[in-house]
Design an enzyme around this catalytic site. Structure first.
Site, PDB file in Angstrom:
ATOM      1  N   LYS A 269      -7.093 -15.454  38.349  1.00  0.00           N
ATOM      2  CA  LYS A 269      -5.637 -15.479  38.277  1.00  0.00           C
ATOM      3  C   LYS A 269      -5.227 -14.087  37.855  1.00  0.00           C
ATOM      4  O   LYS A 269      -5.437 -13.673  36.718  1.00  0.00           O
ATOM      5  CB  LYS A 269      -5.156 -16.525  37.260  1.00  0.00           C
ATOM      6  CG  LYS A 269      -3.645 -16.619  37.204  1.00  0.00           C
ATOM      7  CD  LYS A 269      -3.156 -17.425  36.035  1.00  0.00           C
ATOM      8  CE  LYS A 269      -1.806 -16.899  35.605  1.00  0.00           C
ATOM      9  NZ  LYS A 269      -1.387 -17.432  34.312  1.00  0.00           N
TER      10      LYS A 269
ATOM     11  N   GLY B  55       5.937 -18.520  28.228  1.00  0.00           N
ATOM     12  CA  GLY B  55       6.146 -19.050  26.880  1.00  0.00           C
ATOM     13  C   GLY B  55       7.601 -19.245  26.495  1.00  0.00           C
ATOM     14  O   GLY B  55       7.891 -19.640  25.373  1.00  0.00           O
TER      15      GLY B  55
ATOM     16  N   ALA C 240       4.308 -20.546  34.513  1.00  0.00           N
ATOM     17  CA  ALA C 240       5.011 -19.966  33.360  1.00  0.00           C
ATOM     18  C   ALA C 240       6.484 -20.345  33.278  1.00  0.00           C
ATOM     19  O   ALA C 240       7.180 -20.386  34.291  1.00  0.00           O
ATOM     20  CB  ALA C 240       4.895 -18.446  33.342  1.00  0.00           C
ATOM     21  N   GLY C 241       6.918 -20.601  32.064  1.00  0.00           N
ATOM     22  CA  GLY C 241       8.336 -20.798  31.796  1.00  0.00           C
ATOM     23  C   GLY C 241       8.797 -22.233  31.724  1.00  0.00           C
ATOM     24  O   GLY C 241       9.940 -22.506  31.359  1.00  0.00           O
TER      25      GLY C 241
ATOM     26  N   ASN D  19       1.050 -23.725  29.887  1.00  0.00           N
ATOM     27  CA  ASN D  19       0.254 -23.684  28.665  1.00  0.00           C
ATOM     28  C   ASN D  19       1.125 -24.006  27.452  1.00  0.00           C
ATOM     29  O   ASN D  19       1.004 -25.055  26.818  1.00  0.00           O
ATOM     30  CB  ASN D  19      -0.405 -22.300  28.519  1.00  0.00           C
ATOM     31  CG  ASN D  19      -1.450 -22.228  27.405  1.00  0.00           C
ATOM     32  OD1 ASN D  19      -2.295 -21.362  27.405  1.00  0.00           O
ATOM     33  ND2 ASN D  19      -1.421 -23.137  26.436  1.00  0.00           N
ATOM     34  N   THR D  20       2.093 -23.114  27.171  1.00  0.00           N
ATOM     35  CA  THR D  20       2.893 -23.262  25.961  1.00  0.00           C
ATOM     36  C   THR D  20       3.675 -24.572  25.913  1.00  0.00           C
ATOM     37  O   THR D  20       3.803 -25.170  24.836  1.00  0.00           O
ATOM     38  CB  THR D  20       3.861 -22.069  25.834  1.00  0.00           C
ATOM     39  OG1 THR D  20       3.115 -20.868  26.043  1.00  0.00           O
ATOM     40  CG2 THR D  20       4.503 -22.015  24.460  1.00  0.00           C
TER      41      THR D  20
END
Lengths: 257, 92
Positions: free
Chosen positions: A100, A161, A187-188, A209-210
């Site tokens: 990635k 994040g 992301a986001g 992830n976050t």
């Protein structure tokens, strides 16, 4: 509905929810969250081994590479050279040719440096890597990445994040129309509905992830995300009704008194 | 094969006969003359699987770990995977 497999670069995946492995309390929580999410692709970062404290356990002791596809990233790399170095080290560490690719352009937003991304992707593809690029929600850049040989693109929904959700749904829809390879929104994402929306727009998978690791209850959020991605995918395939300004009665008029 | 305590780097270490100094993951370390990459990993109790080794910015094929002898001033990076999503930390 049957036969709705996600295939990226000839590899078949059972889940359309991909997850990162950072920010968890410990490896046990990481593993539980991954399993609650039903994810079979997990991202990892490439870093120095702790040589002074060997009691520290290895993440891969908890994630059997036979069971999960380990997707190393080049997170934290700000130049093409750095990204190439990390990608090559990741491959040498012996998991696979998958990378990635991230080339970050700005510290505050962690937005990708898309010029550097394309340059690094070209070199790595020539070296035989399967490059999954973390890119902006820019349809032209996405198209260029496909043209140089990326088997999928990973546009952001919002800054890494940030939990802001999809900031530019129209761009994502344009990317979907323009390119034929899988789109993995990366992301986001903040909550389940963000993931559902991404899937309803026709994206092929979501990586986060976050949103999971940072939730008050990461395991429960992982499960919520699993259903969110599944629901969004099903809704996309089922085909939503068109929006109309006025009502259409759903009960028949005939037989009324 | 003797391992020197990484804590006691400095002038004392230089006096140890038959040792050379290298940098491992950014930290100075004294090792015996003739030590190979493979021996260094064993000394550090690091399994050779799932790590990548960079010696002076060149990646070493794991099949060569036991053949590559370390030299004075070598910079060794021992790399593996940690938990990560998008955010960066712990750079090389």
């Amino acid at each position: 509905m049957t036969d709705d497999r996600l295939i990226v670069a000839g590899r078949e995946f059972k889940s359309r929810l991909w997850v990162g492995t950072g920010k968890y309390k410990d490896f046990i929580e990481t593993k539980k969250a991954i399993d609650a999410a039903g994810a079979d692709v997990v991202t990892v970062a490439v870093r120095r081994v702790n040589i002074t404290d060997r009691s520290k356990e290895n993440l891969l002791d908890y994630l059997d590479p036979k069971k999960y596809t380990i997707l190393p990233n080049t997170a934290g790399c700000y130049t093409v050279e750095e990204a190439l170095r990390y990608a090559r080290l990741a491959r040498a560490a012996g998991v696979s040719d998958l990378i990635k690719l991230e080339v970050i352009g700005d510290e505050r937003t962690l937005f990708p440096d898309t010029a550097g991304l394309i340059e690094a992707a070209k070199i790595l593809i020539k070296e035989g890597f399967v490059v999954l690029p973390y890119t902006n929600d820019d349809p032209v850049v996405a198209q260029k990445l496909v043209d140089i040989g990326c088997p999928a693109v990973m546009p952001l929904a919002a800054p890494i994040g940030s939990g802001l959700g999809i900031r530019n749904p129209y761009n994502l829809k344009i990317i979907r129309e323009m390119i034929k390879v899988p789109i993995i929104v990366d992301a986001g994402v903040g909550t389940a509905s963000d993931a559902t929306l991404a899937m309803e727009y026709g994206c092929d998978a979501v990586l986060m992830n976050t949103a999971i690791a940072g939730a008050r209850d990461p395991i429960a959020m992982a499960e919520a995300m699993k259903y969110a991605v599944e629901a969004g995918r099903l809704a996309f395939r089922a085909g939503r009704i068109p929006r109309k300004l006025y009502a259409t009665a759903s009960s028949p008029i005939e037989g009324m008194l | 094969m003797r391992v020197l305590d990484p804590e006691c780097s400095g002038p004392a270490q230089r006096e140890v006969e038959g040792s050379i100094k290298i940098r491992v993951n950014g930290e100075q370390r004294a090792i015996s003359v003739g030590m190979t990459v493979g021996q260094l990993l064993r000394d550090l109790q690091i399994g050779p699987e799932r790590v990548a080794i960079e010696l002076n910015l060149q990646i070493i094929d794991r099949r060569e770990f036991d053949q590559r002898t370390l030299q004075e001033g070598d910079r060794v990076e021992i790399i593996s995977f940690i938990g990560g999503g998008g955010e960066g930390m712990g750079q090389l």
